[in-house]
Design a protein around this motif. Structure first.
Motif, PDB file in Angstrom:
ATOM      1  N   LYS A  48       1.880  -7.570  61.184  1.00  0.00           N
ATOM      2  CA  LYS A  48       2.378  -7.982  59.877  1.00  0.00           C
ATOM      3  C   LYS A  48       1.453  -9.070  59.332  1.00  0.00           C
ATOM      4  CE  LYS A  48       7.295  -6.879  59.917  1.00  0.00           C
ATOM      5  NZ  LYS A  48       8.687  -7.409  59.842  1.00  0.00           N
ATOM      6  N   GLY A  49       1.160  -8.998  58.053  1.00  0.00           N
ATOM      7  CA  GLY A  49       0.245  -9.960  57.449  1.00  0.00           C
ATOM      8  C   GLY A  49      -1.171  -9.438  57.349  1.00  0.00           C
ATOM      9  N   GLU A  50      -1.508  -8.402  58.160  1.00  0.00           N
ATOM     10  CA  GLU A  50      -2.826  -7.778  58.044  1.00  0.00           C
ATOM     11  C   GLU A  50      -2.917  -7.005  56.728  1.00  0.00           C
ATOM     12  OE1 GLU A  50      -5.197  -6.106  61.613  1.00  0.00           O
ATOM     13  OE2 GLU A  50      -3.101  -5.779  62.149  1.00  0.00           O
ATOM     14  N   SER A  51      -4.095  -7.027  56.120  1.00  0.00           N
ATOM     15  CA  SER A  51      -4.289  -6.243  54.908  1.00  0.00           C
ATOM     16  C   SER A  51      -4.315  -4.757  55.257  1.00  0.00           C
ATOM     17  CB  SER A  51      -5.594  -6.645  54.212  1.00  0.00           C
ATOM     18  OG  SER A  51      -6.702  -6.433  55.082  1.00  0.00           O
ATOM     19  N   THR A  52      -3.954  -3.919  54.303  1.00  0.00           N
ATOM     20  CA  THR A  52      -3.938  -2.469  54.499  1.00  0.00           C
ATOM     21  C   THR A  52      -5.274  -1.875  54.069  1.00  0.00           C
ATOM     22  OG1 THR A  52      -1.547  -2.357  54.130  1.00  0.00           O
ATOM     23  CG2 THR A  52      -2.803  -0.321  53.857  1.00  0.00           C
TER      24      THR A  52
END
Length: 430
Positions: A48-52
């Protein structure tokens, strides 16, 4: 860019010389396959928090095939790239990637008579359910083989023998352990009316390590049975694998698959099936390696489109599946797949090492649409989502972390234009 232009010009000149003063058929074709992917956990869960990531891959091919009397030849060049990955650029412009062009296929086929032929060179192989020998088309590069293929066929029987032997240089006989030093097989198929029965035996050779000449010989044997009528289509396959010499330890593993398709109503059918790949039991003291190696087999699609098991877990894999297919027209295909994954053998729980972990690896749902827009132009879209378990998180080394719900989608368009020339005697094509 100059290098690419010179290569294409050289090919054109080559074919001009070869077909001069000859009769036959010449087919020139191409393939363009750009594919957009939105990755929110494809292959492995994301934090969670990682860019897509959003990116575009493209496969571009130029193909030429020539047939004259009893000789056929084919050459295919390809460029595979991510949009923007060029290493040849300046602030004033982008000029390309100096290492992106490669030979996809290059072979000649000698038709000795109506039943027997020899095919020599770089070529595609795909047999039966493609569990161990496949072209793997989801992969932009695909898998090609440098080999000699002997083909024998009649109306009901077909026998193929493939032989290869690989080297990285003329003088050094060492070879990387992760590549096959040789990949040899024999495949037999018998077909009569609604029934197809086949058998395959593959012998692979790998060096024990990059710095030794000692090698591991492994045998993989399988049989496939397919029965099809107007409403019913069933497929069963079974494979066994073991080592043929004493290097690399003792191996004994299996792969089993059963699948049944049935037409529920017109244009709608349902398929149910099971895949089983044996694995190693952590709670056992046995020294036999029971993990089945799928060699060059197909990954994408068989074990879900999320590709969470493109590398088989050490404890093996079970896949219970249901597949619904709807064909509203000859040009449109809509598929909805469900997978329930489990380990095949026992594994200890990392959070409580004296206890066996639950074998449940989770569920996956895949939705895919394939649409033929016009001749030689196809659109394909897909969306997949995965429901994780603690067992899967341990396998993927993400236990105890805040994770996104794994999902991804893609849109691809494939365009394959081609033109066929009939070449009369003593004609030169310029």
């Amino acid at each position: 860019m100059k290098k690419i232009k010179l290569t294409f010009i050289s090919i054109a000149v080559l074919f001009t010389i070869e077909i001069s003063a000859q009769s036959g058929k010449l087919q020139i074709g191409a393939e363009f396959r750009p594919r957009l992917l939105i990755d929110n956990g494809y292959g492995t869960p994301q934090l969670k928090g990682e860019s897509t990531p959003l990116y575009v891959t493209q496969r571009t091919r130029l193909n030429a095939g020539f047939q004259q009397d009893k000789v056929e030849s084919y050459i295919s060049l390809q460029d595979v790239r991510l949009w923007g990955e060029d290493n040849n650029y300046k602030s004033s412009g982008v000029y390309g990637n100096t290492e992106s062009l490669s030979l996809h296929q290059g072979w000649v086929k000698l038709n000795l008579n109506k039943m027997l032929s020899l095919k020599i060179g770089r070529q595609l192989f795909a047999y039966d359910d493609q569990r161990i020998v496949s072209a793997r088309n989801w992969n932009d590069y695909q898998v090609t083989y440098d080999a000699l293929l002997a083909e024998f066929k009649t109306s009901k029987h077909r026998l193929h023998i493939g032989l290869s032997y690989n080297a990285e240089s003329k003088s050094n006989i060492l070879f990387p352990e992760t590549k096959f030093k040789s990949f040899d097989f024999i495949h037999y198929q018998y077909k009569i009316e609604k029934l197809t029965l086949s058998g395959i035996a593959v012998v692979t050779e790998n060096t024990v390590s990059d710095s030794t000449e000692n090698f591991i010989l492994r045998g993989t044997y399988g049989t496939n049975l397919n029965y099809k009528n107007k409403k019913f289509n069933s497929h069963i396959s079974a494979y066994y694998q073991h080592n043929l010499n004493d290097e690399g330890g003792k191996v004994s593993s299996i792969c089993l698959s059963a699948f049944i398709y049935y037409d529920l109503v017109q244009k709608l059918n349902l398929g149910i099936g099971l895949d089983y790949l044996s694995g190693n039991d952590e709670t056992s003291s046995s020294t036999v390696d029971n993990k089945f190696d799928i060699l060059y087999g197909r990954r994408h699609g068989w074990y879900g489109y999320m590709d969470y098991f493109s590398t088989t877990p050490e404890q093996g894999l079970q896949d219970y599946m249901a597949k619904l297919t709807y064909n509203p027209s000859d040009k449109l295909d809509i598929q909805l797949h469900y997978h329930y994954f489990l380990l095949s053998s026992n594994k200890y729980d990392e959070t409580n090492p004296v206890e066996k972990i639950n074998k449940n690896l989770g569920h996956e749902i895949d939705l895919k649409l394939k649409w033929e827009l016009q001749k030689s132009v196809n659109l394909e879209c897909g969306y997949s989502i995965y429901s994780m378990t603690n067992t899967l998180k341990q396998l993927k080394k993400v236990m105890g972390q805040e994770l996104k719900t794994p999902q991804y989608c893609y849109v691809a368009i494939t365009v394959k234009p081609s033109v066929l020339f009939d070449l009369p005697d003593k004609t030169t094509v310029n």
